[in-house]
Design an enzyme around this catalytic site. Sequence first.
Site, short mmCIF file in Angstrom:
data_model
loop_
_atom_site.label_atom_id
_atom_site.label_comp_id
_atom_site.label_asym_id
_atom_site.label_seq_id
_atom_site.Cartn_x
_atom_site.Cartn_y
_atom_site.Cartn_z
N GLY A 29 0.85 -1.19 0.00
CA GLY A 29 0.00 0.00 0.00
C GLY A 29 0.88 1.23 0.00
N PHE A 82 1.71 3.16 2.50
CA PHE A 82 2.55 3.33 3.67
C PHE A 82 3.24 2.05 4.14
CE2 PHE A 82 -1.00 6.35 3.93
CZ PHE A 82 -0.30 7.55 3.91
N ALA A 83 2.85 0.91 3.59
CA ALA A 83 3.36 -0.34 4.13
C ALA A 83 3.39 -1.43 3.07
CB ALA A 83 2.49 -0.79 5.31
N LYS A 84 4.21 -2.44 3.33
CA LYS A 84 4.23 -3.67 2.56
C LYS A 84 4.01 -4.84 3.51
CE LYS A 84 7.55 -2.15 -0.99
NZ LYS A 84 8.88 -2.44 -1.60
N ASP A 88 -15.02 -1.44 10.63
CA ASP A 88 -14.68 -1.54 9.21
C ASP A 88 -14.84 -2.99 8.75
OD1 ASP A 88 -13.94 -0.57 6.73
OD2 ASP A 88 -11.78 -0.77 7.10
#
Length: 425
Positions: A21, A23-25, A135
Amino acid sequence: MESGPKVVLGKYELGHVLGRGTFAKVYHAGSLINGATVAVKVIDKCKIKNTTMEPRIVREVSAMHRLSHPNIIKLHEVMATKSKIYLVMEHASGGDLFSQIMQHGPLSEPIARRYFQQLVSALHFCHSNGVAHRDVKPQNLLLDEYGNLKVTDFGLSALPEQLKDGLFHTACGTPAYTAPEVVRRKGYDGTKADAWSCGIILFLLLAGYLPFEDSNIAVMYQKIYGREFKFPTWFSKPVRRVISRLLDPHPQTRMSIDALMRVAWFKKSYKANYMNPDLLLHDNRPNFCMLQKDGQFNLEDGAPVMTAFDLISLSSGLDLSGLFERGKKREKRFTSTKHAKDILEKFEKIGGKLGYKVERRKVGCVVLLKNQLVLSVNLSEVVPGVLFVEIKASGNDVADFEEFYWEDLKAGIQDLVLAWHNESV
């Protein structure tokens, strides 16, 4: 990762990328100790600092710290370096439920009920521990290698400390799955909002499409308030009753998760071990590790061991402590590899030289008193060999702490410090 040298993170060897994404993997990884497979989310601190992702990560860690259930993705460890945060989590190899439905279409009623039972069981456990997910959508419902459902992504979850007048007030979630009262911003019950999402999920599992869909969100919510949806002809009467009671736009009359679990249709073929207390490992909490040098030190005097929930805020370069400890404005923090006994004795010695009255009030704590200033020094263990030291100032002279008291004390204890946190040195 595709090729190149092996990457080892603590006791894990990172493999290929599972997803990525902004901001992150997320990497596939294996334990070097027992070969167990895990997923490691690698978060870049620089990219999330001062963004909306910062509080989401705090919520995710703090929520998962409270939750251990067979249908909730387990957080094994939280590790940190100066530039990265690593969340080591259970790996669900079966992918997400949304992809399954898109590939294979709607499910039969028995299979849909099984997944639904596992989802409701997990949410009931969350609510019992004060956590509302907020969510719930099929992309956040994963499947393990045995086909069991696993709830994930607690970044938008709500904790009891966020309540105002017994309600939550933050509008969040994915519109197609979010309860109508959440959008109104007038306060809502998080458990009832999750119940609405369960109704959407059950409809999707059985129909293969959503009950309320429109590219115009305002039009979609008009349909929601008007309950403008139609059941496919193959829905059974019991299923229609359950969904109708969950998709009630009025939370006061909407069926709760507790009531849902007492419905005959829900209880059919329900396996009691979903709620077996032996499977709910309350004390199986994640570990936290600051990736620093190994040391062979023992903590004496019984200072408490800190958990991921306590320590995620301490990673250098990502100060999240204010989200947990509001109102504490006069604190100094550092890590040390010195012996606990030596640290306490050093504070007593330096305090005495600087004119403080010294008191030992509890295990792992020393208090220094001078005029109207009180300094409380508390020790906790981060990992074996690394202690976390907090110096908290209070009293009528606390406003003068920085200007008149701190520099002399800091100079006297500098040899104890491995690394400062929230302090310019």
